[in-house]
Design a protein around this motif. Structure first.
Motif, mmCIF file in Angstrom:
data_model
loop_
_atom_site.group_PDB
_atom_site.id
_atom_site.type_symbol
_atom_site.label_atom_id
_atom_site.label_comp_id
_atom_site.label_asym_id
_atom_site.label_seq_id
_atom_site.Cartn_x
_atom_site.Cartn_y
_atom_site.Cartn_z
ATOM 1 N N LYS A 70 -20.092 44.237 -19.854
ATOM 2 C CA LYS A 70 -19.384 43.192 -18.516
ATOM 3 C C LYS A 70 -18.308 42.468 -19.206
ATOM 4 N N ASP A 71 -18.259 42.185 -20.541
ATOM 5 C CA ASP A 71 -17.235 41.509 -21.367
ATOM 6 C C ASP A 71 -15.978 42.542 -21.245
ATOM 7 N N PHE A 72 -16.358 43.712 -21.679
ATOM 8 C CA PHE A 72 -15.226 44.661 -21.654
ATOM 9 C C PHE A 72 -14.494 44.607 -20.257
ATOM 10 N N VAL A 73 -15.479 44.718 -19.096
ATOM 11 C CA VAL A 73 -14.856 44.730 -17.851
ATOM 12 C C VAL A 73 -14.179 43.562 -17.596
ATOM 13 N N ALA A 74 -14.441 42.332 -17.985
ATOM 14 C CA ALA A 74 -13.742 41.167 -17.587
ATOM 15 C C ALA A 74 -12.422 41.110 -18.452
ATOM 16 N N TYR A 75 -12.538 41.657 -19.635
ATOM 17 C CA TYR A 75 -11.210 41.796 -20.564
ATOM 18 C C TYR A 75 -10.323 42.837 -19.933
ATOM 19 N N GLU A 76 -10.761 43.928 -19.429
ATOM 20 C CA GLU A 76 -9.904 44.828 -19.037
ATOM 21 C C GLU A 76 -9.322 44.431 -17.752
ATOM 22 N N HIS A 77 -9.702 43.678 -16.869
ATOM 23 C CA HIS A 77 -9.314 43.194 -15.633
ATOM 24 C C HIS A 77 -8.178 42.138 -15.980
ATOM 25 N N GLN A 78 -8.269 41.408 -17.149
ATOM 26 C CA GLN A 78 -7.428 40.354 -17.351
ATOM 27 C C GLN A 78 -6.179 41.170 -18.121
ATOM 28 N N ARG A 79 -6.384 42.043 -18.852
ATOM 29 C CA ARG A 79 -5.655 42.756 -19.733
ATOM 30 C C ARG A 79 -4.574 43.500 -18.775
ATOM 31 N N ARG A 80 -5.065 43.990 -17.676
ATOM 32 C CA ARG A 80 -4.170 44.542 -16.607
ATOM 33 C C ARG A 80 -3.354 43.539 -15.783
ATOM 34 N N LYS A 81 -4.231 42.684 -15.469
ATOM 35 C CA LYS A 81 -3.324 41.350 -14.780
ATOM 36 C C LYS A 81 -2.141 40.625 -15.556
ATOM 37 N N ASP A 82 -2.263 40.624 -17.059
ATOM 38 C CA ASP A 82 -1.290 40.377 -17.749
ATOM 39 C C ASP A 82 -0.100 41.311 -17.791
ATOM 40 N N GLU A 83 -0.813 42.545 -17.943
ATOM 41 C CA GLU A 83 0.553 43.691 -18.168
ATOM 42 C C GLU A 83 1.267 43.812 -16.822
ATOM 43 N N ALA A 84 0.659 43.495 -15.736
ATOM 44 C CA ALA A 84 1.406 43.468 -14.543
ATOM 45 C C ALA A 84 2.403 42.179 -14.207
ATOM 46 N N ALA A 85 1.945 41.261 -15.140
ATOM 47 C CA ALA A 85 2.910 40.269 -15.066
ATOM 48 C C ALA A 85 4.007 40.164 -16.017
ATOM 49 N N GLY A 86 3.854 41.355 -16.835
ATOM 50 C CA GLY A 86 5.040 41.567 -17.749
ATOM 51 C C GLY A 86 4.698 41.079 -19.084
ATOM 52 N N LEU A 87 3.476 40.511 -19.560
ATOM 53 C CA LEU A 87 3.275 39.940 -20.661
ATOM 54 C C LEU A 87 2.663 41.008 -21.740
ATOM 55 N N PRO A 88 3.094 40.875 -22.839
ATOM 56 C CA PRO A 88 2.612 41.861 -24.124
ATOM 57 C C PRO A 88 1.130 41.839 -24.182
ATOM 58 N N VAL A 89 0.598 43.175 -24.000
ATOM 59 C CA VAL A 89 -0.872 43.411 -24.123
ATOM 60 C C VAL A 89 -1.269 44.495 -25.059
ATOM 61 N N PRO A 90 -2.285 44.409 -25.693
ATOM 62 C CA PRO A 90 -2.770 45.519 -26.302
ATOM 63 C C PRO A 90 -2.818 46.799 -25.501
ATOM 64 N N PRO A 91 -2.856 48.154 -26.169
ATOM 65 C CA PRO A 91 -2.888 49.410 -25.245
ATOM 66 C C PRO A 91 -4.277 49.471 -24.655
ATOM 67 N N GLY A 92 -4.467 50.046 -23.614
ATOM 68 C CA GLY A 92 -5.783 50.252 -23.082
ATOM 69 C C GLY A 92 -6.444 51.441 -23.554
ATOM 70 N N VAL A 93 -7.581 51.917 -23.037
ATOM 71 C CA VAL A 93 -8.184 53.028 -23.442
ATOM 72 C C VAL A 93 -8.013 54.243 -22.002
ATOM 73 N N ASP A 94 -8.141 55.260 -22.636
ATOM 74 C CA ASP A 94 -8.119 56.683 -21.748
ATOM 75 C C ASP A 94 -9.375 56.906 -21.231
ATOM 76 N N GLY A 95 -10.437 57.042 -22.041
ATOM 77 C CA GLY A 95 -11.633 57.364 -21.745
ATOM 78 C C GLY A 95 -12.812 56.686 -22.222
ATOM 79 N N VAL A 96 -14.023 56.932 -21.768
ATOM 80 C CA VAL A 96 -15.260 56.112 -22.036
ATOM 81 C C VAL A 96 -16.550 57.167 -22.380
ATOM 82 N N PHE A 97 -17.145 56.878 -23.228
ATOM 83 C CA PHE A 97 -18.356 57.502 -23.574
ATOM 84 C C PHE A 97 -19.618 56.301 -23.277
ATOM 85 N N VAL A 98 -20.269 56.673 -22.235
ATOM 86 C CA VAL A 98 -21.208 55.540 -21.714
ATOM 87 C C VAL A 98 -22.615 56.036 -22.347
ATOM 88 N N CYS A 99 -22.995 55.158 -23.318
ATOM 89 C CA CYS A 99 -24.216 55.571 -24.137
ATOM 90 C C CYS A 99 -25.184 54.434 -23.889
#
Length: 553
Positions: A70-99
């Motif tokens: 859930k922490d990752f989900v919250a982080y990714e929502h914020q990362r994408r929001k910041d990215e859309a606002a033109g702020l510098p953000v770390p690269p995202g991930v392309d795929g996930v292994f759910v284990c």
């Protein structure tokens, strides 16, 4: 999601247990992807995987490790929001292994689906049929992405060759019957399904699902799903009936040795030095005493390896013994506490397990005749009547070394986890290589069964040394990554890549899971389940409800 580039796809591992580590290792060793981040609530396990595969000799950055999904989900929502606002953000991930643990799969996949990431979900999809179908509906609400499931038996070199020989080369003609065995292993079953997380169907699921759903999938892959190079219009040959029988035969109180007395924990049991299921003998004598701290020791206490390296054998032994000594009292310990965790030192005859330690499943198929009016060409598999018998058994020397016989119209195949032996009935080799030319003789040979030898060929597919499931872990990881690369590189569409690299759709996953649930209903009701009727009653309404509303919840 990261923008499509020619760089390697970045992967997130959710769950740093045995399976998460296997996929992380396979990703790195394949050279096809990068393990970018890890999610794991146990700090030691999270840091251990991260140090091996994510940040290596560096210090982790915040976007590389998370305590909770859930922490990752919250982080990714914020990362994408910041990215859309033109702020510098770390690269995202392309795929996930759910284990993560089985019952969380549905929640994690539903939370990740809106991000448009490619997903590999460990098996089983979910612990009940409704959640399996709901997962399918959720994924269909968003743009299609690559989806894989941890049915690793499909991807081992051994099983790929077996299916090629069976369905494409047709080395024994049409398949008539398969007998497939999964020997779980006597102490392995006690670890995972008597003392471990998967011991009780009420808190987890039946063993046929948690342990053997990919064996049922293996059988449907061989006998139901169209083989490679089939026309796109080819339909699966679905079963006609399913039945099952099984129970808890050994791991119950009535089988407890009298010498054990009232002991409920191995560490305080008078026969802990001699009982074959003694936790001390299994975890310490068999493994830790020999310096082995990986599975299953790391499951009992994930810090044992670190303690052994930094403090020595004596401290590691004491830490293990302390973990094994943990026990509960059924009269004073809350049921919720008992059910919430494994108890690896618990007497196997006093545990709260209820999953079968011996179970068989029989699946039958009816003939599907071709229709000249519709100009239907028979599939290479034949669509003829056939039968599959699956046997899951705990009390074996072999541990998950699957084996079986396949009987066909022109021969038979024996397979184990190493070799594939094909006996061809159409070719005979005479013992003396001298044909009998006396056509007038009425005297039969003294041993007619010994007059000729059946032609036999043995195949020995290469088995990777470091990969589990005969190379299936590596095979699935590589095919998942290749599919991502093809899609994100704009070389293939998702559906094309799904078929080309994974050969398995979520519809195939739903069908094989449904077969498991049908088998359990047959076992509990002591009946034969008619597949079409069962599907119409149990699956089709959920599918139709999801199509109508966009979700089945």
């Amino acid at each position: 999601m990261a923008q499509p580039t020619q760089t390697k796809p970045r992967l997130l591992i959710i769950g740093a247990g045995h399976r998460g580590n296997s996929y992380a290792r396979a990703t790195v060793e394949s050279g096809l992807g990068v393990v970018a981040a890890v999610v794991e609530p146990i700090a030691f396990k999270r840091r251990s995987l991260g140090k091996k595969y994510v940040w290596l000799d560096q210090q982790p950055t915040p976007e590389q490790e998370f305590d909770d999904w859930k922490d990752f989900v919250a982080y990714e929502h914020q990362r994408r929001k910041d990215e859309a606002a033109g702020l510098p953000v770390p690269p995202g991930v392309d795929g996930v292994f759910v284990c993560v643990i089985d019952e969380l799969h549905i929640h994690v996949v539903k939370a990740l689906a809106p991000f448009g990431m490619h997903i590999m979900c460990e098996k089983p999809l979910a612990t009940n049929l409704n959640d399996c179908v709901e997962m399918q509906h959720t994924l269909q609400l968003y743009p299609q992405r690559v989806f894989a499931i941890g049915h690793v038996l499909r991807y081992s070199p051994h099983n790929l060759l077996l299916r090629h020989l069976l369905l494409e080369k047709r080395v024994i003609g049409d398949v008539l019957s398969i007998e497939h065995v999964e020997p779980v292993g006597w102490w392995h079953f006690s670890h995972s399904f008597v003392r471990g997380h998967w011991r009780n169907s009420k808190t987890s699921a039946p063993a046929l699902l948690t342990k053997s759903c990919h064996d049922i999938d293996f059988l449907l892959w061989m006998l139901c799903q169209p083989p490679p190079n089939s026309p796109v219009t080819a339909k699966p040959h679905v079963p006609s009936t399913i039945s099952s029988a099984g129970s808890v035969k050994q791991f119950r109180r009535s089988q407890k040795p009298k010498e054990a007395g009232a002991a409920t924990n191995c560490m305080s049991c008078p026969i802990k030095e001699t009982c074959m299921y003694s936790a001390k003998r299994i975890y310490h004598d068999r493994f830790l005493a020999k310096g082995q701290t990986a599975w299953p020791v790391e499951i009992v206490n994930p810090q044992i390896g670190h303690i052994l390296q930094t403090q020595g054998p004596s401290q590691a032994r004491e830490a293990l013994y302390a973990s094994l000594a943990e026990d509960y009292d059924t009269t004073t310990t809350p049921v919720a506490d008992i059910e919430s965790r494994p108890w690896f030192g618990r007497c196997v005859y006093e545990a709260d397990n209820d999953v079968c330690d011996d179970q068989t499943v029989t699946i039958s198929w009816d003939d599907i005749p071709t229709s000249p009016q519709e100009n239907i060409t028979p599939q290479p598999t034949g669509h003829g009547a056939k039968t599959a018998i699956f046997h899951m058994i705990a009390q074996t020397r072999a541990q998950c070394q699957r084996r079986g016989w396949i009987y066909g119209t022109t021969g038979e195949i024996y397979y184990d986890s190493h070799n594939i032996t094909v006996h061809d009935f159409t070719t005979e080799i005479n013992d003396d290589e001298t044909p009998n030319t006396n056509t007038n003789s009425t005297t039969p040979p003294s041993k007619p069964w010994a007059a000729a030898k059946i032609s036999t060929r043995i195949y020995e597919p290469e088995v990777p040394q470091n990969s589990h499931h005969g190379g299936g872990d590596d095979g699935l990881t590589q095919q998942f990554l290749k599919a991502i690369i093809a899609v994100d590189g704009k070389k293939m569409g998702v559906q094309e890549a799904q078929v080309e690299f994974l050969g398995c759709t979520i519809e195939d996953c739903i069908r094989s899971h449904a077969a498991v649930f049908a088998a359990e209903e047959a076992r509990e009701g002591k009946k034969v389940v008619e597949w079409d009727e069962w599907w119409a009653k149990n699956v089709r309404p959920i599918l139709e409800a999801g199509e109508a509303t966009g979700t089945s919840s």
